[in-house]
Design an enzyme around this catalytic site. Structure first.
Site: not given
Ligand code: IPE
Ligand code: IPE
Ligand code: MG
Length: 248
Positions: A137, A71, A194, A73, A26, A43
């Site tokens: 792995l 995810s 995390r 979502e 994240d 990304h």
């Molecule tokens: C969780 O991160 C999903 C992934 C790392 C793929 P999100 O950024 O989507 O989660 P929330 O919205 O902060 O809970």
């Molecule tokens: C994690 O980074 C990658 C995915 C969830 C795809 P985010 O895109 O959630 O990055 P933040 O949380 O907005 O910083």
């Molecule tokens: Mg995020």
């Protein structure tokens, strides 16, 4: 010796290596925003961290590395971001497949893969077939994944077997559920990391994390690398896992 090498030496001296490490990757968006760059640049830089962490996990002797990449979502993000992520998925597979194969990594994608565009679906199937015999792995990549949906799917599979008379309600036990998850056959994670400081599970592996040790790192995913992985493992090694019992 680099700082990361020193940490690895410490990890080895401590002993027990977690067999299965899971990571909620994240903070890519925040990493980009801090630099006034568009989110997809975050990304893209996150892909480098994936490469580094895979290598570090192999070096440390981790058996299974599970990465939460996208995810269920996350499909609700703006279409431009979703399509950028899909392009990066494709690029990652094209660029890394042969190297991962040479490193002895078995790549497995888990999630609702039917929702992937045809092109990505073909690449995902391709790398899984290419690396299926590797044993160094196991790299579990969770894409279009949600733990609640995974549990609902397991419940439905069990219900179908009961309805068909192949299973009795009394045979529905924890093993029956575990065997019908995407992770069937894989040990539960010992350590969940995390990144980016968020203290949430965000619908990741709800069943499998029952007794997993949690490590929250403040580091944003594109800045996470070998040293940070070893730091998390050192933290894990300092814990006492009781599984509901009392200390020996
Ligand atoms: C969780 O991160 C999903 C992934 C790392 C793929 P999100 O950024 O989507 O989660 P929330 O919205 O902060 O809970
Ligand atoms: C994690 O980074 C990658 C995915 C969830 C795809 P985010 O895109 O959630 O990055 P933040 O949380 O907005 O910083
Ligand atoms: Mg995020």
């Amino acid at each position: 010796m680099s700082a990361a090498d020193q940490l690895l030496a410490q990890v080895r001296a401590q002993g027990a290596i977690p067999r299965h490490v899971a990571i909620i990757m994240d903070g890519n968006g925040r990493w980009a925003r801090e630099r006034m760059l568009p989110r997809p640049v975050g990304h893209r830089n996150g892909m480098k961290s994936v490469r580094e962490v895979v290598e570090a996990a192999i070096e440390a002797g981790v058996e299974v590395l599970s990465l939460f990449a996208f995810s269920q979502e996350n499909w609700q993000r703006p279409a431009t971001e979703v399509s950028a992520l899909m392009s990066l998925l494709e690029e990652y597979i094209q660029k890394e497949a042969n190297e991962l194969d040479q490193q002895g990594v078995r790549v497995i994608f888990l999630g609702d893969l039917d929702r992937l565009p045809a092109r990505q679906r073909a690449s995902v199937d391709g790398i899984m077939a290419q690396t299926t015999h590797n044993t160094k792995l196991v790299l579990n990549l969770f894409i279009s994944y949600g733990a609640r949906a995974e549990l609902v799917r397991a419940a439905r599979l069990i219900a179908e077997e009961v309805a068909a008379g192949r299973m009795s309600p009394a045979q529905v036990d924890e093993a029956a559920v575990t065997d019908r998850l995407f992770t069937a056959g894989c040990p539960d994670p010992d350590l969940l990391i995390r990144t980016s400081g968020e203290k949430r599970i965000s619908n990741f592996l709800l069943w499998q994390l029952a007794y997993t040790e949690l490590h929250i790192s403040p580091v944003l995913w594109p800045d996470f690398g070998r040293a940070e992985l070893y730091q998390a493992i050192l933290d894990f090694q300092s814990r006492e896992r009781r599984f509901g019992r009392v200390s020996a």
